[in-house]
Scaffold this motif. Sequence first.
Motif, PDB file in Angstrom:
ATOM      1  N   ALA A  46       0.698  -1.225  -0.039  1.00  0.00           N
ATOM      2  CA  ALA A  46       0.002   0.118  -0.123  1.00  0.00           C
ATOM      3  C   ALA A  46       0.844   1.347   0.004  1.00  0.00           C
ATOM      4  O   ALA A  46       2.191   1.118   0.098  1.00  0.00           O
ATOM      5  CB  ALA A  46      -0.937  -0.074   1.380  1.00  0.00           C
ATOM      6  N   VAL A  47       0.308   2.396  -0.177  1.00  0.00           N
ATOM      7  CA  VAL A  47       1.010   3.695  -0.140  1.00  0.00           C
ATOM      8  C   VAL A  47       0.314   4.725   0.832  1.00  0.00           C
ATOM      9  O   VAL A  47      -0.920   4.412   1.145  1.00  0.00           O
ATOM     10  CB  VAL A  47       1.011   4.477  -1.444  1.00  0.00           C
ATOM     11  CG1 VAL A  47       1.924   3.742  -2.400  1.00  0.00           C
ATOM     12  CG2 VAL A  47      -0.348   4.797  -2.076  1.00  0.00           C
ATOM     13  N   VAL A  48       1.061   5.473   1.665  1.00  0.00           N
ATOM     14  CA  VAL A  48       0.545   6.369   2.480  1.00  0.00           C
ATOM     15  C   VAL A  48       1.038   7.766   1.942  1.00  0.00           C
ATOM     16  O   VAL A  48       2.458   7.884   1.768  1.00  0.00           O
ATOM     17  CB  VAL A  48       0.936   6.200   3.967  1.00  0.00           C
ATOM     18  CG1 VAL A  48       0.374   7.415   4.786  1.00  0.00           C
ATOM     19  CG2 VAL A  48       0.502   4.758   4.216  1.00  0.00           C
ATOM     20  N   VAL A  49       0.263   8.375   1.238  1.00  0.00           N
ATOM     21  CA  VAL A  49       0.939   9.856   0.678  1.00  0.00           C
ATOM     22  C   VAL A  49       0.705  10.919   1.668  1.00  0.00           C
ATOM     23  O   VAL A  49      -0.371  11.081   2.179  1.00  0.00           O
ATOM     24  CB  VAL A  49      -0.064   9.930  -0.670  1.00  0.00           C
ATOM     25  CG1 VAL A  49       0.410  11.262  -1.350  1.00  0.00           C
ATOM     26  CG2 VAL A  49      -0.181   8.684  -1.408  1.00  0.00           C
ATOM     27  N   VAL A  50       1.759  11.875   1.612  1.00  0.00           N
ATOM     28  CA  VAL A  50       1.617  13.297   2.205  1.00  0.00           C
ATOM     29  C   VAL A  50       1.637  14.289   1.370  1.00  0.00           C
ATOM     30  O   VAL A  50       2.596  14.486   0.616  1.00  0.00           O
ATOM     31  CB  VAL A  50       3.127  13.225   3.199  1.00  0.00           C
ATOM     32  CG1 VAL A  50       2.993  14.607   3.963  1.00  0.00           C
ATOM     33  CG2 VAL A  50       3.035  12.017   4.365  1.00  0.00           C
ATOM     34  N   PRO A  51       0.315  14.418   1.101  1.00  0.00           N
ATOM     35  CA  PRO A  51       0.284  15.664  -0.254  1.00  0.00           C
ATOM     36  C   PRO A  51       0.501  16.930   0.309  1.00  0.00           C
ATOM     37  O   PRO A  51      -0.228  17.506   1.295  1.00  0.00           O
ATOM     38  CB  PRO A  51      -1.035  15.376  -0.697  1.00  0.00           C
ATOM     39  CG  PRO A  51      -1.769  14.787   0.278  1.00  0.00           C
ATOM     40  CD  PRO A  51      -0.917  14.200   1.429  1.00  0.00           C
ATOM     41  N   MET A  52       1.600  17.743  -0.107  1.00  0.00           N
ATOM     42  CA  MET A  52       1.873  18.930   0.017  1.00  0.00           C
ATOM     43  C   MET A  52       1.374  19.969  -0.564  1.00  0.00           C
ATOM     44  O   MET A  52       1.546  20.191  -1.782  1.00  0.00           O
ATOM     45  CB  MET A  52       3.505  19.171   0.271  1.00  0.00           C
ATOM     46  CG  MET A  52       3.913  18.204   1.387  1.00  0.00           C
ATOM     47  SD  MET A  52       3.615  18.356   3.031  1.00  0.00           S
ATOM     48  CE  MET A  52       3.853  20.172   3.324  1.00  0.00           C
ATOM     49  N   LEU A  53       0.337  20.835  -0.295  1.00  0.00           N
ATOM     50  CA  LEU A  53      -0.247  21.979  -1.105  1.00  0.00           C
ATOM     51  C   LEU A  53       0.519  22.893  -1.206  1.00  0.00           C
ATOM     52  O   LEU A  53       0.428  23.461  -2.262  1.00  0.00           O
ATOM     53  CB  LEU A  53      -1.709  22.359  -0.347  1.00  0.00           C
ATOM     54  CG  LEU A  53      -2.514  23.412  -1.186  1.00  0.00           C
ATOM     55  CD1 LEU A  53      -2.951  22.641  -2.254  1.00  0.00           C
ATOM     56  CD2 LEU A  53      -3.689  23.795  -0.327  1.00  0.00           C
ATOM     57  N   ASP A  54       1.633  23.243  -0.324  1.00  0.00           N
ATOM     58  CA  ASP A  54       2.519  24.343  -0.269  1.00  0.00           C
ATOM     59  C   ASP A  54       3.629  23.759   0.854  1.00  0.00           C
ATOM     60  O   ASP A  54       3.491  22.800   1.330  1.00  0.00           O
ATOM     61  CB  ASP A  54       2.001  25.810  -0.027  1.00  0.00           C
ATOM     62  CG  ASP A  54       1.158  25.876   1.241  1.00  0.00           C
ATOM     63  OD1 ASP A  54       1.750  25.331   2.304  1.00  0.00           O
ATOM     64  OD2 ASP A  54       0.262  26.655   1.334  1.00  0.00           O
ATOM     65  N   GLU A  55       4.493  24.730   0.901  1.00  0.00           N
ATOM     66  CA  GLU A  55       5.698  24.275   1.739  1.00  0.00           C
ATOM     67  C   GLU A  55       5.180  24.026   3.158  1.00  0.00           C
ATOM     68  O   GLU A  55       5.690  23.178   3.981  1.00  0.00           O
ATOM     69  CB  GLU A  55       6.586  25.417   1.892  1.00  0.00           C
ATOM     70  CG  GLU A  55       7.506  25.386   0.680  1.00  0.00           C
ATOM     71  CD  GLU A  55       8.673  26.435   0.667  1.00  0.00           C
ATOM     72  OE1 GLU A  55       8.704  26.954   1.889  1.00  0.00           O
ATOM     73  OE2 GLU A  55       9.277  26.907  -0.108  1.00  0.00           O
ATOM     74  N   ASP A  56       3.833  24.613   3.686  1.00  0.00           N
ATOM     75  CA  ASP A  56       3.499  24.547   4.965  1.00  0.00           C
ATOM     76  C   ASP A  56       2.360  23.604   5.357  1.00  0.00           C
ATOM     77  O   ASP A  56       2.031  23.434   6.535  1.00  0.00           O
ATOM     78  CB  ASP A  56       3.359  25.746   5.563  1.00  0.00           C
ATOM     79  CG  ASP A  56       4.764  26.670   5.582  1.00  0.00           C
ATOM     80  OD1 ASP A  56       5.631  26.424   6.012  1.00  0.00           O
ATOM     81  OD2 ASP A  56       4.430  27.966   5.083  1.00  0.00           O
ATOM     82  N   THR A  57       1.661  23.470   4.223  1.00  0.00           N
ATOM     83  CA  THR A  57       0.154  22.747   4.386  1.00  0.00           C
ATOM     84  C   THR A  57       0.363  21.467   3.821  1.00  0.00           C
ATOM     85  O   THR A  57       0.557  21.125   2.513  1.00  0.00           O
ATOM     86  CB  THR A  57      -0.627  23.700   3.604  1.00  0.00           C
ATOM     87  OG1 THR A  57      -0.356  25.131   4.139  1.00  0.00           O
ATOM     88  CG2 THR A  57      -2.084  23.288   3.874  1.00  0.00           C
ATOM     89  N   VAL A  58      -0.427  20.363   4.694  1.00  0.00           N
ATOM     90  CA  VAL A  58      -0.378  19.110   3.942  1.00  0.00           C
ATOM     91  C   VAL A  58      -1.985  18.761   3.822  1.00  0.00           C
ATOM     92  O   VAL A  58      -2.898  19.717   4.367  1.00  0.00           O
ATOM     93  CB  VAL A  58       0.105  17.956   5.164  1.00  0.00           C
ATOM     94  CG1 VAL A  58      -0.839  18.062   6.532  1.00  0.00           C
ATOM     95  CG2 VAL A  58      -0.114  16.671   4.490  1.00  0.00           C
ATOM     96  N   LEU A  59      -2.512  18.134   2.953  1.00  0.00           N
ATOM     97  CA  LEU A  59      -3.742  17.863   2.720  1.00  0.00           C
ATOM     98  C   LEU A  59      -4.319  16.553   3.585  1.00  0.00           C
ATOM     99  O   LEU A  59      -3.583  15.412   3.064  1.00  0.00           O
ATOM    100  CB  LEU A  59      -4.176  18.048   1.182  1.00  0.00           C
ATOM    101  CG  LEU A  59      -3.923  18.968   0.609  1.00  0.00           C
ATOM    102  CD1 LEU A  59      -4.358  18.756  -1.114  1.00  0.00           C
ATOM    103  CD2 LEU A  59      -4.908  20.082   1.034  1.00  0.00           C
ATOM    104  N   LEU A  60      -5.229  16.420   4.282  1.00  0.00           N
ATOM    105  CA  LEU A  60      -5.827  15.431   4.817  1.00  0.00           C
ATOM    106  C   LEU A  60      -7.111  15.078   4.170  1.00  0.00           C
ATOM    107  O   LEU A  60      -7.766  15.902   3.656  1.00  0.00           O
ATOM    108  CB  LEU A  60      -6.100  15.562   6.472  1.00  0.00           C
ATOM    109  CG  LEU A  60      -4.752  16.023   7.291  1.00  0.00           C
ATOM    110  CD1 LEU A  60      -5.160  16.277   8.627  1.00  0.00           C
ATOM    111  CD2 LEU A  60      -3.669  15.108   7.118  1.00  0.00           C
ATOM    112  N   VAL A  61      -7.667  13.898   4.319  1.00  0.00           N
ATOM    113  CA  VAL A  61      -8.937  13.403   3.929  1.00  0.00           C
ATOM    114  C   VAL A  61      -9.666  12.746   5.111  1.00  0.00           C
ATOM    115  O   VAL A  61      -9.292  12.237   6.131  1.00  0.00           O
ATOM    116  CB  VAL A  61      -8.963  12.786   2.872  1.00  0.00           C
ATOM    117  CG1 VAL A  61      -8.298  13.016   1.517  1.00  0.00           C
ATOM    118  CG2 VAL A  61      -8.081  11.246   3.248  1.00  0.00           C
TER     119      VAL A  61
END
Length: 182
Positions: A46-61
């Motif tokens: 599986a994968v666990v993804v840390v999506p960085m919207l910008d340098e300081d902000t991660v997107l959670l679901v």
Amino acid sequence: MSRRLPIIHKVTDEQSGPFQRQHLDLEFSNGERRRFERLVSHGHGAVVVVPMLDEDTVLLVREYAAGVHRYELGLVKGRIDAGETPVQAANRELKEEAGYGARRLDVLRAMTLAPTYMSHQSWLVVARDLYPERLPGDEPEELDVVPWKLAELDQLMLREDFSEGRSLAALFIARQWLGGRE
């Protein structure tokens, strides 16, 4: 100290949903014999993804978590399909769950859930340089996407609706890795 691995005298398999249960008859280097059980995952991890919207902000679901019967905040995650690399799976899951693709994807490491009795591995992938793109996914409803500042992980880690261990570990690993980059 490096120990010799136990000798496996016998393996007995039985099916148990998405996992195969194995009973191992083991002999340790000191002569002790024990029977252990382990769950062997079918598939490719599986994968666990840390999506960085910008340098300081991660997107959670936020999605329904049947195991605890509540809505849970966490990272984008999902299985690696046959023929996919962790990078390809991460980008596909990101598009399906959060409605974004990524131009930069870095695989940081493999993580295990419970290595004493499960073979399952999840690959931690940091996704950056995001762009809007949605693919149809297998979720029964569209997931809420929640931006979160990395500087506020201390608040996130104590929330009742953010309890999944892989997401917790992945965010701290990714924050450290991102902080060490120029």
